[in-house]
Design a protein around this motif. Sequence first.
Motif, PDB file in Angstrom:
ATOM      1  N   THR A   1       0.825  -0.956   0.221  1.00 23.73           N
ATOM      2  CA  THR A   1      -0.047  -0.368  -0.161  1.00 23.73           C
ATOM      3  C   THR A   1       0.686   0.966   0.211  1.00 23.73           C
ATOM      4  N   ALA A   2       1.995   0.784   0.962  1.00 24.32           N
ATOM      5  CA  ALA A   2       2.752   2.804   0.734  1.00 24.32           C
ATOM      6  C   ALA A   2       3.572   2.579  -0.584  1.00 24.32           C
ATOM      7  N   ILE A   3       4.306   1.387  -0.790  1.00 25.16           N
ATOM      8  CA  ILE A   3       4.351   1.903  -2.260  1.00 25.16           C
ATOM      9  C   ILE A   3       3.866   1.696  -3.791  1.00 25.16           C
ATOM     10  N   GLY A   4       2.519   1.885  -3.217  1.00 24.97           N
ATOM     11  CA  GLY A   4       1.638   1.715  -4.300  1.00 24.97           C
ATOM     12  C   GLY A   4       1.359   3.292  -4.239  1.00 24.97           C
ATOM     13  N   ALA A   5       1.451   4.123  -2.915  1.00 26.02           N
ATOM     14  CA  ALA A   5       0.919   5.451  -3.025  1.00 26.02           C
ATOM     15  C   ALA A   5       1.897   6.663  -3.908  1.00 26.02           C
TER      16      ALA A   5
ATOM     17  N   VAL B   1      -6.488   8.920 -14.011  1.00 22.22           N
ATOM     18  CA  VAL B   1      -6.527   8.682 -11.853  1.00 22.22           C
ATOM     19  C   VAL B   1      -6.884   7.497 -11.324  1.00 22.22           C
ATOM     20  N   GLY B   2      -8.738   7.913 -11.648  1.00 27.83           N
ATOM     21  CA  GLY B   2      -9.380   6.783 -10.603  1.00 27.83           C
ATOM     22  C   GLY B   2      -9.143   5.371 -10.617  1.00 27.83           C
ATOM     23  N   GLU B   3      -8.453   4.998 -12.471  1.00 24.23           N
ATOM     24  CA  GLU B   3      -8.131   3.549 -11.382  1.00 24.23           C
ATOM     25  C   GLU B   3      -6.728   3.006 -11.097  1.00 24.23           C
ATOM     26  N   ALA B   4      -6.242   4.435 -11.019  1.00 26.88           N
ATOM     27  CA  ALA B   4      -4.444   3.867 -10.833  1.00 26.88           C
ATOM     28  C   ALA B   4      -4.663   3.909  -9.447  1.00 26.88           C
ATOM     29  N   GLY B   5      -5.153   5.055  -8.732  1.00 26.26           N
ATOM     30  CA  GLY B   5      -5.770   5.129  -7.537  1.00 26.26           C
ATOM     31  C   GLY B   5      -5.982   3.397  -6.659  1.00 26.26           C
ATOM     32  N   GLN B   6      -6.959   3.557  -8.085  1.00 25.98           N
ATOM     33  CA  GLN B   6      -7.743   2.571  -7.374  1.00 25.98           C
ATOM     34  C   GLN B   6      -6.804   0.791  -7.055  1.00 25.98           C
ATOM     35  N   ALA B   7      -6.010   0.418  -8.673  1.00 26.65           N
ATOM     36  CA  ALA B   7      -5.655  -0.299  -8.451  1.00 26.65           C
ATOM     37  C   ALA B   7      -3.932  -0.358  -7.568  1.00 26.65           C
ATOM     38  N   LEU B   8      -3.539   0.546  -7.411  1.00 27.89           N
ATOM     39  CA  LEU B   8      -2.382   0.655  -6.793  1.00 27.89           C
ATOM     40  C   LEU B   8      -2.700   1.182  -5.061  1.00 27.89           C
ATOM     41  N   VAL B   9      -3.282   2.128  -4.861  1.00 27.92           N
ATOM     42  CA  VAL B   9      -3.857   2.371  -3.902  1.00 27.92           C
ATOM     43  C   VAL B   9      -4.623   1.796  -2.829  1.00 27.92           C
ATOM     44  N   VAL B  10      -6.067   1.150  -3.059  1.00 28.85           N
ATOM     45  CA  VAL B  10      -7.653   1.460  -2.834  1.00 28.85           C
ATOM     46  C   VAL B  10      -7.152  -0.358  -2.661  1.00 28.85           C
TER      47      VAL B  10
ATOM     48  N   ALA C   1      -5.336  -5.194   3.460  1.00 31.41           N
ATOM     49  CA  ALA C   1      -4.025  -5.481   4.435  1.00 31.41           C
ATOM     50  C   ALA C   1      -5.417  -4.566   5.953  1.00 31.41           C
ATOM     51  N   PHE C   2      -6.202  -3.394   5.340  1.00 33.48           N
ATOM     52  CA  PHE C   2      -7.188  -3.065   6.917  1.00 33.48           C
ATOM     53  C   PHE C   2      -8.771  -3.499   6.842  1.00 33.48           C
ATOM     54  N   VAL C   3      -9.649  -3.639   6.024  1.00 35.95           N
ATOM     55  CA  VAL C   3     -10.386  -3.872   5.740  1.00 35.95           C
ATOM     56  C   VAL C   3     -10.583  -5.923   6.193  1.00 35.95           C
ATOM     57  N   ARG C   4      -9.951  -6.631   5.404  1.00 34.54           N
ATOM     58  CA  ARG C   4     -10.193  -8.250   5.218  1.00 34.54           C
ATOM     59  C   ARG C   4      -9.796  -8.651   6.574  1.00 34.54           C
ATOM     60  N   CYS C   5     -10.531  -9.954   7.331  1.00 35.28           N
ATOM     61  CA  CYS C   5     -10.979 -10.322   8.622  1.00 35.28           C
ATOM     62  C   CYS C   5      -9.357 -10.928   8.146  1.00 35.28           C
ATOM     63  N   LEU C   6      -9.022 -11.505   9.675  1.00 30.92           N
ATOM     64  CA  LEU C   6      -7.728 -12.162   9.870  1.00 30.92           C
ATOM     65  C   LEU C   6      -8.062 -13.812   9.906  1.00 30.92           C
ATOM     66  N   GLY C   7      -7.157 -13.737   8.167  1.00 26.05           N
ATOM     67  CA  GLY C   7      -7.140 -15.191   7.998  1.00 26.05           C
ATOM     68  C   GLY C   7      -8.796 -15.782   6.373  1.00 26.05           C
ATOM     69  N   CYS C   8      -8.898 -14.883   6.491  1.00 29.94           N
ATOM     70  CA  CYS C   8      -9.731 -14.552   5.346  1.00 29.94           C
ATOM     71  C   CYS C   8      -9.351 -14.486   3.969  1.00 29.94           C
ATOM     72  N   THR C   9     -10.112 -14.448   3.331  1.00 24.96           N
ATOM     73  CA  THR C   9      -8.920 -14.598   1.700  1.00 24.96           C
ATOM     74  C   THR C   9      -9.964 -13.297   0.874  1.00 24.96           C
ATOM     75  N   ARG C  10     -11.130 -13.420   0.772  1.00 28.40           N
ATOM     76  CA  ARG C  10     -11.135 -12.589   0.657  1.00 28.40           C
ATOM     77  C   ARG C  10     -11.699 -10.649   1.869  1.00 28.40           C
TER      78      ARG C  10
END
Length: 120
Positions: free
Chosen positions: A69-73, A89-98, A104-113
């Motif tokens: 995420t940091a490298i993508g930003a 810009v929106g597509e690049a932001g979506q792919a590189l940061v979002v 990293a931050f929304v997925r539950c621990l151990g989940c794959t999605r």
Amino acid sequence: MSLFRTWVTTMTFLIALVGLAPAQAASSSVDEVSYNSGNPSYTTDANAPKGYAMIGDLLIARPLLIAATAIGAGAFVVSLPFTLLGGNVGEAGQALVVEPGKAAFVRCLGCTRSGYGKTE
């Protein structure tokens, strides 16, 4: 043993442990059964992440995803003049940061999605 050697030994062990877990699960001849005694505290969820998946996610995947995420930003900021000219810009932001950020931050621990409560 130095701190670096201890860290490398621990990471090697954890990677081997996580790598062997699917092979052990595939060689098992007993199907997973959801045992339900009627008491909700003893009910098992077949879709819940296993302990080894949570440990691997916490120690390996999350730090790598936060770094991605940091490298993508940074890559997004560097590529911003070009994406402005290209109009994506929106597509690049979506792919590189979002996307790495959601993983990293929304997925539950151990989940794959990504998402709350999704275990598949």
